[in-house]
Design a protein around this motif. Structure first.
Motif, short mmCIF file in Angstrom:
data_model
loop_
_atom_site.label_atom_id
_atom_site.label_comp_id
_atom_site.label_asym_id
_atom_site.label_seq_id
_atom_site.Cartn_x
_atom_site.Cartn_y
_atom_site.Cartn_z
N ARG A 179 40.58 -22.79 47.16
CA ARG A 179 40.89 -21.38 47.43
C ARG A 179 39.62 -20.55 47.49
N GLU A 180 38.68 -20.82 46.59
CA GLU A 180 37.43 -20.05 46.58
C GLU A 180 36.67 -20.25 47.90
N ALA A 181 36.64 -21.48 48.39
CA ALA A 181 35.96 -21.76 49.67
C ALA A 181 36.66 -21.05 50.82
N CYS A 182 37.99 -21.07 50.81
CA CYS A 182 38.75 -20.39 51.86
C CYS A 182 38.48 -18.89 51.85
N GLU A 183 38.42 -18.31 50.68
CA GLU A 183 38.17 -16.87 50.58
C GLU A 183 36.77 -16.52 51.09
N THR A 184 35.79 -17.38 50.78
CA THR A 184 34.43 -17.15 51.28
C THR A 184 34.40 -17.18 52.79
N LEU A 185 35.06 -18.17 53.39
CA LEU A 185 35.07 -18.29 54.85
C LEU A 185 35.87 -17.16 55.49
N PHE A 186 36.93 -16.74 54.83
CA PHE A 186 37.70 -15.60 55.34
C PHE A 186 36.82 -14.35 55.40
N ARG A 187 36.01 -14.14 54.38
CA ARG A 187 35.13 -12.96 54.36
C ARG A 187 34.04 -13.04 55.43
N ARG A 188 33.69 -14.25 55.86
CA ARG A 188 32.61 -14.44 56.82
C ARG A 188 33.08 -14.53 58.26
N GLY A 219 36.59 -6.33 57.96
CA GLY A 219 35.51 -6.77 58.83
C GLY A 219 35.84 -7.88 59.80
N VAL A 220 37.05 -8.46 59.72
CA VAL A 220 37.46 -9.46 60.71
C VAL A 220 37.65 -8.76 62.05
N ARG A 221 37.09 -9.32 63.11
CA ARG A 221 37.14 -8.67 64.42
C ARG A 221 38.50 -8.81 65.09
N ALA A 222 39.15 -9.95 64.92
CA ALA A 222 40.43 -10.18 65.59
C ALA A 222 41.26 -11.18 64.80
N ILE A 223 42.57 -11.04 64.89
CA ILE A 223 43.52 -11.92 64.22
C ILE A 223 44.45 -12.50 65.27
N VAL A 224 44.70 -13.80 65.19
CA VAL A 224 45.73 -14.43 66.00
C VAL A 224 46.73 -15.06 65.03
N HIS A 225 47.91 -14.51 64.98
CA HIS A 225 48.94 -14.98 64.06
C HIS A 225 49.86 -15.95 64.80
N ALA A 232 52.94 -16.21 69.44
CA ALA A 232 51.82 -15.74 68.63
C ALA A 232 51.58 -14.26 68.90
N SER A 233 50.88 -13.62 67.95
CA SER A 233 50.50 -12.22 68.11
C SER A 233 49.00 -12.08 67.94
N TYR A 234 48.44 -11.11 68.63
CA TYR A 234 47.00 -10.84 68.58
C TYR A 234 46.79 -9.40 68.10
N TYR A 235 45.82 -9.23 67.21
CA TYR A 235 45.51 -7.90 66.68
C TYR A 235 43.99 -7.72 66.63
N ASP A 236 43.52 -6.59 67.10
CA ASP A 236 42.16 -6.15 66.81
C ASP A 236 42.21 -4.64 66.62
N SER A 237 41.06 -3.98 66.55
CA SER A 237 41.05 -2.55 66.25
C SER A 237 41.69 -1.71 67.35
N LYS A 238 41.84 -2.29 68.54
CA LYS A 238 42.37 -1.53 69.68
C LYS A 238 43.67 -2.08 70.24
N ALA A 239 43.91 -3.36 70.07
CA ALA A 239 45.04 -4.00 70.77
C ALA A 239 46.02 -4.65 69.80
N ARG A 240 47.28 -4.64 70.21
CA ARG A 240 48.36 -5.36 69.52
C ARG A 240 49.18 -6.03 70.61
N LEU A 241 49.11 -7.36 70.69
CA LEU A 241 49.76 -8.09 71.77
C LEU A 241 50.62 -9.21 71.21
N THR A 242 51.70 -9.53 71.92
CA THR A 242 52.55 -10.66 71.54
C THR A 242 52.76 -11.57 72.73
N GLN A 243 52.67 -12.87 72.49
CA GLN A 243 52.89 -13.89 73.51
C GLN A 243 54.07 -14.75 73.08
#
Length: 315
Positions: A179-188, A219-225, A232-243
């Motif tokens: 979990r600690e490693a995952c959190e570090t990578l998530f932050r980066r 600080g994450v630039r984009a998310i793909v859920h 799937a859905s895409y999110y960034d500071s400007k866009a919200r999209l669903t496929q």
């Protein structure tokens, strides 16, 4: 084009031919298939036409050869894959349960897959990488965590980018330091690709809209859920999209999420519009499930173009 690097397990996958709850009696098996989440990811990226490389380790055995032959054939740079003269190539035995979920028996940590190191060949590959993709399954031992975190720092230090797919199997959730490693990578990471409930792994918020906002604010630039067959859905500071997902006849879902991720990352690195990235990725995941075997459904860009055209959903 920017080059993609991943680090992690290269395995063979051996699959039960009948559904059931485990491996407690003799059953029919099929395989070996080239596998390992990072290997599937990088194979799809290379097949899509992206410069792609992997750092890993296999044994000096037929299982190692099966993997290296496949990766080379599809265009992956395997210079950073060490061949261990003593340890066996990693393996995963898989059986589908009646409800469609999967039971795994892994040999990763104590196989060649657990003996990854940043030797001179691996460092040379790392030095050529523009983007690092990390799979949670690769974080199977403190040694590999150390290698991946060092690679992440090197990539970031020269202005590269990182994508992170938690891809957390139940069999590895309790490994020390995971979990600690995952959190570090998530932050980066610049691009976060969770599946299902993984979206909420690192946030205080537990409602989707608030969670997305919290992740982007960190600080994450984009998310793909990713939601599997539901799209799937895409999110960034400007866009919200669903496929939406594409309807296909499912033969074997193993590797579909890895193919989806590889295709999305490749498109993202080419600066394609998010909607186009999502369409290509969804098509890649859909094609992946139509073949038995984790890498057997990997597709070229031309094949994905044909698939999208036939489904009247051009990117």
């Amino acid at each position: 084009m920017k080059s993609v690097l991943t680090i992690g397990e290269i395995l063979v996958e051996i699959m039960a031919t009948e559904k059931g709850d485990g491996f407690l009696e003799p059953i029919n098996l099929i395989g070996p298939f080239p596998s390992g989440a990072p290997a599937i990811f990088i194979d799809q990226a290379a097949k899509f036409g992206q410069p792609a490389a992997i750092i890993g380790c296999v044994g000096a055995d037929d299982f190692g050869r099966v993997n290296l032959d496949r990766l080379r054939r599809d265009g992956v740079d395997v210079e950073g894959v060490r061949i261990d003269p003593e340890m066996a190539t990693g393996s995963a035995f898989v059986r589908y349960r009646p409800d469609g979920s999967r039971a795994f028996v892994y040999n990763i940590k104590h196989s060649a897959a657990g003996a990854i190191s940043l030797d001179s060949a691996a460092k040379a590959v790392l030095n050529r990488g523009d983007h690092l993709h990390v799979m949670g399954t690769a974080l199977s031992s403190p040694n590999i965590v150390e290698v991946i975190l060092a690679a992440a720092e090197a990539i970031k230090a020269r202005g590269g980018t990182i994508s992170f797919d938690p891809n957390l199997r139940p069999e590895i959730l309790n490994l020390p330091g995971l979990r600690e490693a995952c959190e570090t990578l998530f932050r980066r990471c610049d691009l976060f690709l969770p599946s299902g409930a993984e979206l909420y792994l690192f946030t205080k918020a537990k409602e989707e809209k608030a969670t997305v906002r919290e992740i982007l604010d960190r600080g994450v630039r984009a998310i793909v859920h990713k939601r599997g067959a539901d799209g799937a859905s895409y999110y960034d500071s400007k866009a919200r999209l669903t496929q939406a997902g594409f309807e296909v006849k499912e033969v074997d879902p193993t590797g579909a999420g890895d193919c989806f991720g590889a295709t999305f990352v490749s498109c993202w690195l080419r600066n394609m519009p998010p909607a186009q990235c999502l369409a290509y990725a969804a098509a890649s995941g859909a094609l992946a499930v139509t073949r038995q075997g984790p890498m057997e459904g990997a597709a070229s860009q031309a094949e994905l173009d044909a698939f999208l055209a036939s489904h009247s959903k051009r990117p």
